[in-house]
Design an enzyme around this catalytic site. Structure first.
Site, PDB file in Angstrom:
ATOM      1  N   LYS A 184       1.122  -0.908   0.108  1.00 56.62           N
ATOM      2  CA  LYS A 184       0.001   0.372  -0.173  1.00 56.62           C
ATOM      3  C   LYS A 184       1.085   1.330   0.107  1.00 56.62           C
ATOM      4  O   LYS A 184       1.764   2.134   0.973  1.00 56.62           O
ATOM      5  CB  LYS A 184      -0.955  -0.147   0.817  1.00 56.62           C
ATOM      6  CG  LYS A 184      -2.124   1.243   1.281  1.00 56.62           C
ATOM      7  CD  LYS A 184      -2.362   1.922   2.279  1.00 56.62           C
ATOM      8  CE  LYS A 184      -1.715   2.817   2.796  1.00 56.62           C
ATOM      9  NZ  LYS A 184      -1.482   4.337   1.756  1.00 56.62           N
ATOM     10  N   GLY A 236       6.515   4.971   8.536  1.00 58.99           N
ATOM     11  CA  GLY A 236       5.872   5.636   8.159  1.00 58.99           C
ATOM     12  C   GLY A 236       6.383   6.295  10.330  1.00 58.99           C
ATOM     13  O   GLY A 236       7.230   6.470  10.117  1.00 58.99           O
ATOM     14  N   SER A 237       4.896   7.379  10.308  1.00 56.46           N
ATOM     15  CA  SER A 237       5.037   7.709  11.643  1.00 56.46           C
ATOM     16  C   SER A 237       5.262   6.750  12.890  1.00 56.46           C
ATOM     17  O   SER A 237       4.096   5.810  13.330  1.00 56.46           O
ATOM     18  CB  SER A 237       3.709   9.033  11.726  1.00 56.46           C
ATOM     19  OG  SER A 237       2.827   8.351  11.616  1.00 56.46           O
ATOM     20  N   THR A 238       5.568   7.749  13.581  1.00 61.72           N
ATOM     21  CA  THR A 238       4.620   7.024  15.409  1.00 61.72           C
ATOM     22  C   THR A 238       4.158   6.693  15.999  1.00 61.72           C
ATOM     23  O   THR A 238       3.433   5.683  16.086  1.00 61.72           O
ATOM     24  CB  THR A 238       5.813   7.129  16.614  1.00 61.72           C
ATOM     25  OG1 THR A 238       7.208   7.653  16.190  1.00 61.72           O
ATOM     26  CG2 THR A 238       6.276   6.570  17.762  1.00 61.72           C
ATOM     27  N   ALA A 240       1.111   6.048  13.425  1.00 56.31           N
ATOM     28  CA  ALA A 240       0.711   5.260  12.757  1.00 56.31           C
ATOM     29  C   ALA A 240       1.586   3.786  13.439  1.00 56.31           C
ATOM     30  O   ALA A 240       0.870   2.409  13.796  1.00 56.31           O
ATOM     31  CB  ALA A 240       0.495   5.494  11.694  1.00 56.31           C
ATOM     32  N   GLU A 258       9.549   0.911  11.201  1.00 59.02           N
ATOM     33  CA  GLU A 258      10.602   1.590  11.021  1.00 59.02           C
ATOM     34  C   GLU A 258      10.039   2.961  11.084  1.00 59.02           C
ATOM     35  O   GLU A 258       8.881   4.305   9.806  1.00 59.02           O
ATOM     36  CB  GLU A 258      11.453   1.980   9.604  1.00 59.02           C
ATOM     37  CG  GLU A 258      11.879   0.454   9.074  1.00 59.02           C
ATOM     38  CD  GLU A 258      13.155   0.921  10.182  1.00 59.02           C
ATOM     39  OE1 GLU A 258      13.613   1.286  10.777  1.00 59.02           O
ATOM     40  OE2 GLU A 258      13.917  -0.744  10.153  1.00 59.02           O
ATOM     41  N   CYS A 292      13.302  10.531   7.980  1.00 56.04           N
ATOM     42  CA  CYS A 292      13.474  10.597   9.058  1.00 56.04           C
ATOM     43  C   CYS A 292      14.612  10.217   9.511  1.00 56.04           C
ATOM     44  O   CYS A 292      14.319  10.832  11.291  1.00 56.04           O
ATOM     45  CB  CYS A 292      12.543   8.696   9.661  1.00 56.04           C
ATOM     46  SG  CYS A 292      13.580   7.398   8.318  1.00 56.04           S
ATOM     47  N   GLU A 391       9.038  15.141  16.326  1.00 58.07           N
ATOM     48  CA  GLU A 391       9.129  15.375  15.361  1.00 58.07           C
ATOM     49  C   GLU A 391       9.017  16.653  13.777  1.00 58.07           C
ATOM     50  O   GLU A 391       7.302  16.342  13.840  1.00 58.07           O
ATOM     51  CB  GLU A 391       9.416  14.329  14.295  1.00 58.07           C
ATOM     52  CG  GLU A 391      10.190  13.663  12.880  1.00 58.07           C
ATOM     53  CD  GLU A 391      10.227  12.363  12.350  1.00 58.07           C
ATOM     54  OE1 GLU A 391       8.404  12.160  12.370  1.00 58.07           O
ATOM     55  OE2 GLU A 391      10.604  11.855  12.090  1.00 58.07           O
TER      56      GLU A 391
HETATM   57  P1  NAD Z   1       1.614   8.236   7.985  1.00 54.92           P
HETATM   58  O1  NAD Z   1       2.055   7.365   9.348  1.00 54.92           O
HETATM   59  O2  NAD Z   1       1.188   8.980   8.250  1.00 54.92           O
HETATM   60  O3  NAD Z   1       1.899   6.722   6.742  1.00 54.92           O
HETATM   61  C1  NAD Z   1       2.678   6.705   6.279  1.00 54.92           C
HETATM   62  C2  NAD Z   1       1.843   4.999   5.511  1.00 54.92           C
HETATM   63  O4  NAD Z   1       0.738   4.293   6.728  1.00 54.92           O
HETATM   64  C3  NAD Z   1       1.079   5.970   4.900  1.00 54.92           C
HETATM   65  O5  NAD Z   1       1.075   4.977   3.743  1.00 54.92           O
HETATM   66  C4  NAD Z   1      -0.499   5.807   5.580  1.00 54.92           C
HETATM   67  O6  NAD Z   1      -1.737   6.191   4.442  1.00 54.92           O
HETATM   68  C5  NAD Z   1      -0.121   4.835   6.080  1.00 54.92           C
HETATM   69  N1  NAD Z   1      -0.965   4.746   7.472  1.00 54.92           N
HETATM   70  C6  NAD Z   1      -1.836   5.316   8.370  1.00 54.92           C
HETATM   71  N2  NAD Z   1      -2.041   5.753   9.097  1.00 54.92           N
HETATM   72  C7  NAD Z   1      -2.519   4.139   9.457  1.00 54.92           C
HETATM   73  C8  NAD Z   1      -2.753   3.533  10.100  1.00 54.92           C
HETATM   74  N3  NAD Z   1      -3.130   3.088  11.075  1.00 54.92           N
HETATM   75  N4  NAD Z   1      -2.803   1.281   9.514  1.00 54.92           N
HETATM   76  C9  NAD Z   1      -2.441   1.289   8.135  1.00 54.92           C
HETATM   77  N5  NAD Z   1      -1.886   2.213   7.368  1.00 54.92           N
HETATM   78  C10 NAD Z   1      -2.091   3.343   8.236  1.00 54.92           C
HETATM   79  O7  NAD Z   1       3.131   9.310   7.641  1.00 54.92           O
HETATM   80  P2  NAD Z   1       3.527   9.920   6.025  1.00 54.92           P
HETATM   81  O8  NAD Z   1       3.046  11.033   6.934  1.00 54.92           O
HETATM   82  O9  NAD Z   1       3.203   9.583   5.530  1.00 54.92           O
HETATM   83  O10 NAD Z   1       5.157   9.582   6.652  1.00 54.92           O
HETATM   84  C11 NAD Z   1       6.498  10.477   7.375  1.00 54.92           C
HETATM   85  C12 NAD Z   1       6.727   9.386   8.333  1.00 54.92           C
HETATM   86  O11 NAD Z   1       7.564   8.491   7.899  1.00 54.92           O
HETATM   87  C13 NAD Z   1       7.404   9.862   9.423  1.00 54.92           C
HETATM   88  O12 NAD Z   1       7.173  10.452  10.858  1.00 54.92           O
HETATM   89  C14 NAD Z   1       8.757   9.666   9.278  1.00 54.92           C
HETATM   90  O13 NAD Z   1       9.902   9.249  10.451  1.00 54.92           O
HETATM   91  C15 NAD Z   1       8.244   8.350   8.986  1.00 54.92           C
HETATM   92  N6  NAD Z   1       9.351   7.906   8.877  1.00 54.92           N
HETATM   93  C16 NAD Z   1      10.106   6.682   9.057  1.00 54.92           C
HETATM   94  C17 NAD Z   1      11.335   6.272   8.068  1.00 54.92           C
HETATM   95  C18 NAD Z   1      12.033   5.340   9.119  1.00 54.92           C
HETATM   96  O14 NAD Z   1      12.645   3.773   8.053  1.00 54.92           O
HETATM   97  N7  NAD Z   1      11.982   4.710  10.292  1.00 54.92           N
HETATM   98  C19 NAD Z   1      11.628   6.682   6.514  1.00 54.92           C
HETATM   99  C20 NAD Z   1      10.997   7.060   6.588  1.00 54.92           C
HETATM  100  C21 NAD Z   1       9.424   8.045   7.357  1.00 54.92           C
END
Ligand code: NAD
Length: 488
Positions: A184, A236-238, A240, A258, A292, A391
Site C-alpha cells: 500500500k 511511517g509515523s510513530t 501510526a 520503521e 526520518c 519530529e
Molecule cells: P504516516 O504514518 O501518516 O503514513 C505512512 C503510511 O501509513 C501511509 O501509506 C499511510 O496511508 C499509512 N497509514 C497511516 N495510518 C495508518 C494506520 N493506522 N494503519 C495502516 N496504515 C496507515 O506517515 P507519513 O506522514 O506518510 O510519513 C512521515 C513519517 O514517516 C515520519 O514520521 C517519518 O519519520 C516516518 N518515516 C520513517 C522512516 C524510517 O525508516 N524509520 C522512513 C521514512 C519515514
C-alpha cells in the site's frame, strides 16, 4: 518553475499479475508540491479490492510449485527482469517523485531511480549465493537441519518521503526470500508506485507475487489486519506505528516498524564544521528536512556555541530553494499544504517557547505557489522544548548548547526516539567512542550515509526490527528445524 505537460490518470490496479478493474469509482488525486497543479489520479481500493489482492498473494505463496518453492536462481532471474524494467523507467520515476513530494531531482535520481534495482540485485544475489539451510551435529548424537523458509504473505505500508527507496527496502528482501507482497503506497506519492506496477507487468512477475492497493489510512489498516497476511512491514509515523503494533500484537503477527526520529548531530569541541559542510547538509537538511534519520538537534559545545550557530545558520541561509526538477535546487517544497501547516506550527511553537530564530522561519518570497518553507535555524533551544522533542519533518534545526562530552551524550539520549545521529570531530576514534554511547540504531562519523549492506532501524519510539543488510532478509524468513533420522 517547470510546468506540467500532462496528467496521468490510472483506471486499474495491479493485482494477480494483471491489471484489475476497481470495485468502486472513487479516485484519489495527486498534486505537484511545487506548483499545486493536478498531476493525476488513481482508483481507491475498497475492502473487496484488498481482499482480492491478499487472496492473489495467498494463492501465489501457497502454490506448491510456486514462487516460494522456486530455486533462488529462478527468482533471481525474474527479479533481474523486474530490475531492468525499473531501470527503463528510472528517469520517469525520479521525475514523478520530485513532482509529487518536492524531492530535489538529483536526490531522486539516487534514492528513487537508482536504489530499487540495486536492492533487487543485492537481495536476490544474497539468497542465490548463500546457503539458506545448514545441518548441525547435535550434542545428543542426532543431527538437525535448520532451514530458512519465507515467512509468507507480506503486507507492506510505506510513506511518501522516499517512496520508491523505502518500498524496495521491503520488496527486495521479501521477494528474494520467496514471500509474496501486497503493497500500500502513500496517497501523496502513488503515481511512482503505479509506474513500478507497470514495470512489474512488463517483467511478467508470476501472478500474485506482487500486488499494489492504493488508498489512505483505512486501506492500510484493513491490509495489516487481514487474516491472509503473515507479516507486516511498515514505515511511517510513530503514531501510526503504535496503532499497527497493537493490531499485530493482538494477532501475534510479526511486524517490522520503521518510525520517526529526532536525531542528534553532536559537534565535538575539536570539529571544523565548515570543512565538512556538504556532509553536514546531507545529514541534517536533505530532502527538505523530510527524512526520518536527519540530525535535527545540533548539539554544540558551550565555548564554541555562537560559532556553530553562525556556521549552521550560514548554511541554511545559503541553500538554493526552488523547483525540485532544477538540478541546482538544494531545497524544494514540502509534500503538501498539510505538511507545511504542521512545520509552520512548530516554528511558531519554537518562538513561543523561547527559541531564538537566526535564519528562515517563513515562506520564501520568490514563490507564489507551492508548499515552500525556508530552511530555518533556532538557537538557544533547550532540549526539553517541543521543537527539540517532537519530529517536525521539515527544514528546521535546533542548536542546543552543552558543557562536557558526557552532557552532550546525555542530551542526545534524552529523547523518545533513537534512529540516526552523527558525531562531528577532527578525531575519528574519539568520534566512534562517542557514537558508541548514543542510544540509537544508526550513527555516522563526520557524515551520515546509509549503507545498504548494514542494518538500518531504530530503538525506542523509532521502531523495531531492521531493514537493509542480511538482517532484513532474515526478517522475511522463519526458521524451521528438522530433526533428522538418527539411524540414516
Ligand atoms: P504516516 O504514518 O501518516 O503514513 C505512512 C503510511 O501509513 C501511509 O501509506 C499511510 O496511508 C499509512 N497509514 C497511516 N495510518 C495508518 C494506520 N493506522 N494503519 C495502516 N496504515 C496507515 O506517515 P507519513 O506522514 O506518510 O510519513 C512521515 C513519517 O514517516 C515520519 O514520521 C517519518 O519519520 C516516518 N518515516 C520513517 C522512516 C524510517 O525508516 N524509520 C522512513 C521514512 C519515514
Amino acid at each position: 518553475m517547470s510546468v506540467l505537460t500532462g496528467t496521468t490518470d490510472y483506471t486499474w490496479f495491479y493485482i494477480d499479475g494483471q491489471t484489475a478493474k476497481p470495485d468502486s469509482g472513487e479516485t484519489l488525486a495527486v498534486q505537484a508540491a511545487a506548483t499545486e497543479e493536478r498531476l493525476g489520479s488513481v482508483p481507491v481500493s475498497t475492502e473487496r479490492d484488498i481482499d482480492d489482492a491478499v487472496a492473489a498473494a495467498r494463492r501465489a505463496f501457497d502454490d506448491p510449485q510456486g514462487w516460494a518453492h522456486w530455486e533462488p536462481t529462478r527468482r533471481q532471474e525474474a527479479l533481474e527482469r523486474f530490475a531492468v524494467a525499473l531501470e527503463k523507467r528510472a528517469q520517469e520515476t525520479a521525475t514523478r517523485v520530485s513532482l509529487q513530494n518536492g524531492m530535489p531531482i538529483w536526490l531522486a535520481q539516487q534514492f528513487e531511480a537508482g536504489f530499487p534495482a540495486l536492492l533487487l540485485r543485492y537481495y536476490s544475489g544474497l539468497v542465490a549465493g548463500t546457503p539458506q539451510e545448514e545441518t548441525r551435529d547435535g550434542m545428543l548424537g542426532g543431527r538437525a537441519r535448520v532451514i530458512r523458509e519465507p515467512v509468507g504473505v507480506v503486507g507492506a505500508v510505506v510513506p511518501w518521503n522516499v517512496p520508491q527507496g523505502i518500498t524496495f527496502l521491503k520488496l527486495a528482501p521479501a521477494l528474494a526470500a520467496g514471500c509474496t507482497v501486497v503493497l500500500k503506497p502513500a496517497p501523496e506519492t502513488v503515481l511512482d508506485a503505479m509506474l513500478m506496477a507497470e514495470a512489474a507487468l512488463e517483467a511478467e512477475l508470476p501472478p500474485g507475487v506482487l500486488n499494489v492497493v492504493p488508498g489512505g489510512r483505512d486501506v492500510g489498516a484493513h491490509l495489516i489486519a487481514h487474516p491472509g497476511v503473515d507479516k507486516v512491514s511498515f514505515t511511517g509515523s510513530t503514531a501510526a506505528g503504535r496503532a499497527i503494533a497493537e493490531t499485530c500484537g493482538r494477532l501475534l503477527r510479526p511486524v517490522t516498524l520503521e518510525l520517526g526520529g529526532k536525531s542528534a548531530a553532536i559537534v565535538l569541541d575539536d570539529a571544523d564544521l565548515s570543512s565538512t559542510i556538504e556532509s553536514f547538509f546531507a545529514s541534517t537538511l536533505l530532502n527538505n528536512g523530510q527524512i526520518c534519520w536527519l540530525g535535527t538537534r545540533v548539539l554544540a559545545p558551550q565555548h564554541r556555541y555562537q560559532e556553530v550557530v553562525d556556521t549552521v545558520s550560514g548554511l541554511a541561509g545559503s541553500l538554493r530553494i526552488g523547483d525540485p526538477l532544477d538540478e541546482s535546487t538544494q531545497i524544494g517544497p514540502l509534500v503538501s499544504s498539510r505538511q507545511r501547516d504542521r512545520v509552520e506550527s512548530y516554528i511558531a511553537k519554537g518562538k513561543a517557547e523561547g527559541g531564538r530564530l537566526t535564519v528562515g522561519g517563513g515562506r520564501p518570497e520568490a514563490f507564489d505557489r507551492g508548499w515552500f518553507v525556508q530552511p530555518t535555524v533556532f538557537a538557544d533551544v533547550d532540549n526539553n522544548h517541543t521543537i527539540a522533542q517532537e519530529e517536525i519533518f521539515g527544514p528546521v534545526l535546533s542548536v542546543i548548547p552543552y558543557g562536557t562530552e558526557d552532557e552532550a551524550v546525555a542530551i542526545a539520549n534524552a529523547s523518545d526516539f533513537g534512529l540516526g545521529g552523527s558525531v562531528w570531530t577532527a578525531d575519528p576514534e574519539r568520534g566512534e567512542a562517542v557514537a558508541r554511547r548514543v542510544r540509537t540504531g544508526t550513527i555516522g562519523i563526520n557524515a551520515y550515509v546509509n549503507e545498504p549492506t548494514a542494518p538500518f532501524g531504530g530503538v525506542k519510539a523509532s521502531g523495531m526490527g531492521r531493514e537493509m543488510g542480511p538482517e532484513a532478509l532474515h526478517s522475511y524468513q522463519v526458521l524451521k528445524t528438522v530433526y533428522l533420522d538418527a539411524s540414516a
